[in-house]
Design an enzyme around this catalytic site. Structure first.
Site, mmCIF file in Angstrom:
data_model
loop_
_atom_site.group_PDB
_atom_site.id
_atom_site.type_symbol
_atom_site.label_atom_id
_atom_site.label_comp_id
_atom_site.label_asym_id
_atom_site.label_seq_id
_atom_site.Cartn_x
_atom_site.Cartn_y
_atom_site.Cartn_z
ATOM 1 N N ASN A 9 0.634 -1.350 0.078
ATOM 2 C CA ASN A 9 -0.006 0.018 0.011
ATOM 3 C C ASN A 9 0.887 1.145 -0.021
ATOM 4 O O ASN A 9 1.656 1.536 0.985
ATOM 5 C CB ASN A 9 -0.746 -0.119 1.151
ATOM 6 C CG ASN A 9 -1.562 1.210 1.527
ATOM 7 O OD1 ASN A 9 -1.756 1.851 0.468
ATOM 8 N ND2 ASN A 9 -2.281 1.255 2.686
ATOM 9 N N LYS A 11 0.107 4.093 0.033
ATOM 10 C CA LYS A 11 -0.409 5.290 0.444
ATOM 11 C C LYS A 11 -0.547 6.629 -0.287
ATOM 12 O O LYS A 11 -0.389 6.579 -1.716
ATOM 13 C CB LYS A 11 -0.003 5.756 1.958
ATOM 14 C CG LYS A 11 0.051 4.385 2.863
ATOM 15 C CD LYS A 11 0.297 4.560 4.013
ATOM 16 C CE LYS A 11 0.503 3.327 4.978
ATOM 17 N NZ LYS A 11 0.312 3.404 6.291
ATOM 18 N N HIS A 96 -9.564 1.044 5.176
ATOM 19 C CA HIS A 96 -8.215 1.090 5.444
ATOM 20 C C HIS A 96 -8.639 1.829 6.768
ATOM 21 O O HIS A 96 -9.394 3.016 6.763
ATOM 22 C CB HIS A 96 -7.222 1.671 4.591
ATOM 23 C CG HIS A 96 -5.752 1.727 5.126
ATOM 24 N ND1 HIS A 96 -5.364 2.629 6.139
ATOM 25 C CD2 HIS A 96 -4.917 0.689 4.968
ATOM 26 C CE1 HIS A 96 -4.037 2.414 6.313
ATOM 27 N NE2 HIS A 96 -3.832 1.276 5.993
ATOM 28 N N GLU A 98 -6.782 4.400 8.198
ATOM 29 C CA GLU A 98 -6.530 5.792 7.906
ATOM 30 C C GLU A 98 -7.831 6.235 7.301
ATOM 31 O O GLU A 98 -8.118 7.547 7.667
ATOM 32 C CB GLU A 98 -5.261 6.074 7.038
ATOM 33 C CG GLU A 98 -4.067 5.642 7.691
ATOM 34 C CD GLU A 98 -2.881 5.317 7.056
ATOM 35 O OE1 GLU A 98 -2.957 5.394 5.750
ATOM 36 O OE2 GLU A 98 -1.965 4.803 7.294
ATOM 37 N N GLU A 168 -5.567 -5.346 10.339
ATOM 38 C CA GLU A 168 -4.369 -4.401 10.554
ATOM 39 C C GLU A 168 -4.715 -3.603 11.833
ATOM 40 O O GLU A 168 -5.493 -2.631 12.035
ATOM 41 C CB GLU A 168 -4.545 -3.379 9.494
ATOM 42 C CG GLU A 168 -4.037 -3.978 8.090
ATOM 43 C CD GLU A 168 -3.663 -2.886 7.365
ATOM 44 O OE1 GLU A 168 -2.494 -3.204 6.493
ATOM 45 O OE2 GLU A 168 -4.279 -1.777 6.884
ATOM 46 N N GLY A 174 2.092 1.787 10.818
ATOM 47 C CA GLY A 174 3.333 2.825 10.957
ATOM 48 C C GLY A 174 4.041 3.178 12.006
ATOM 49 O O GLY A 174 4.822 4.319 12.296
ATOM 50 N N SER A 214 3.367 -2.646 10.114
ATOM 51 C CA SER A 214 4.925 -2.661 10.231
ATOM 52 C C SER A 214 5.344 -4.137 9.943
ATOM 53 O O SER A 214 6.204 -4.508 10.569
ATOM 54 C CB SER A 214 5.256 -2.167 11.732
ATOM 55 O OG SER A 214 4.702 -1.056 12.154
HETATM 56 C C1 PEP Z 1 -0.725 0.043 5.992
HETATM 57 O O1 PEP Z 1 -0.803 1.027 5.428
HETATM 58 O O2 PEP Z 1 -1.607 -0.897 5.444
HETATM 59 C C2 PEP Z 1 0.403 -0.484 6.599
HETATM 60 C C3 PEP Z 1 0.111 -1.948 7.542
HETATM 61 O O3 PEP Z 1 1.345 0.394 7.094
HETATM 62 P P1 PEP Z 1 2.702 -0.218 7.635
HETATM 63 O O4 PEP Z 1 3.232 -1.295 7.127
HETATM 64 O O5 PEP Z 1 3.459 1.044 7.383
HETATM 65 O O6 PEP Z 1 2.628 -0.423 9.096
#
Ligand code: PEP
Length: 252
Positions: A9, A11, A96, A98, A168, A174, A214
């Site tokens: 992803n 972003k 997601h 976010e 997630e 992040g 992460s």
């Molecule tokens: C994501 O944006 O779906 C995500 C898991 O980000 P990160 O791997 O940076 O934690």
């Protein structure tokens, strides 16, 4: 047998030329990755060019979101799922964290997006996950099952093989703080049980559940060794072709 899927992803990063550069750098690095599906999710503006440049490769393209509206119309700023399909995307990420956190998306919105995606021939990667406060208040399973059930309202049995769930945990996105493989496995097994209760055992055993939060080259193998983890949704570590390729090319 569930084929693993590793999705990156991107972003809101990368211009069109930067997206193409990363996609083309990734191509040879994952060309032999037959053990899993490889997906990248660039920003809307890069989708068409990246899809064109990856044609014939084993890398598929996802959009990061789609409109709740199925048909074209007066919806300023929105992009319909059929338009994403039109430029060559095969997947779309919906719900997601976010979007849930910063754009007030509810399970009802997510559910409409799932329906729009499926009607347009896309595969929906629907994200669920609890915040740290919710986990600490022992509400993680309630939150995740609510998002899972709410997001999948009204699907027919035929729809289910075009649904992928990404667990997630918000506290791991992040932050550099990954769920342990055991924590992730516990929630993935729970998601599969909830899905089985609603949609039956055979649909549940075919459901792919990705872990996100992460994920890095040094923790992917431990996660993938868990029985109910069928792949990963990777944010930060997918922005560089080399690190994403290392994740794709994990070996358990
Ligand atoms: C994501 O944006 O779906 C995500 C898991 O980000 P990160 O791997 O940076 O934690």
């Amino acid at each position: 047998m569930r084929k693993p899927l590793i999705a990156g992803n991107w972003k809101m990063y990368k211009t069109v030329s930067e997206s193409v550069e990363t996609a083309l750098a990734l191509k040879p690095l994952v060309a032999n990755a037959n053990h899993c599906e490889v997906v990248i999710a660039p920003v809307f503006t890069s989708l068409k060019t990246v899809c064109d440049r990856l044609e014939g490769s084993n890398i598929k393209v996802a959009a990061q979101d789609c409109s709740t509206e199925v048909k074209e119309g007066a919806h300023t700023g929105e992009v319909a799922a059929f338009m994403l399909r039109d430029v060559g995307a095969t997947y779309v990420i919906v719900g997601h964290s976010e979007r849930r956190q910063f754009y007030a998306e509810t399970d009802a919105h997510v559910n409409k997006k799932v329906h729009a995606a499926l009607q347009s021939g896309l595969i929906a990667i629907m994200c669920v996950g609890e915040t740290l406060d919710q986990r600490e208040a022992n509400l993680a399973q309630d939150v995740v099952s609510g998002q899972l059930i709410g997001g999948l309202v009204g699907l027919t049995p035929a729809d289910l093989d075009r649904i992928i769930v990404a667990y997630e945990p918000v506290w791991a996105i992040g932050t550099g703080r990954t769920a342990t493989p055991e924590q992730a496995q516990e929630m993935h097994a729970f998601i599969r049980r909830v899905f089985a209760d609603r949609h039956g055992k055979s649909a549940a055993s075919a459901l792919r559940i990705l872990y996100g939060g992460s994920v890095k080259p040094d923790n992917i193998a431990g996660l993938m060794a868990q029985g109910d983890i069928d792949g990963a949704l990777v944010g930060g570590a997918s922005l560089q072709a080399e690190s994403f390729a290392q994740i794709v090319n994990y070996r358990v």
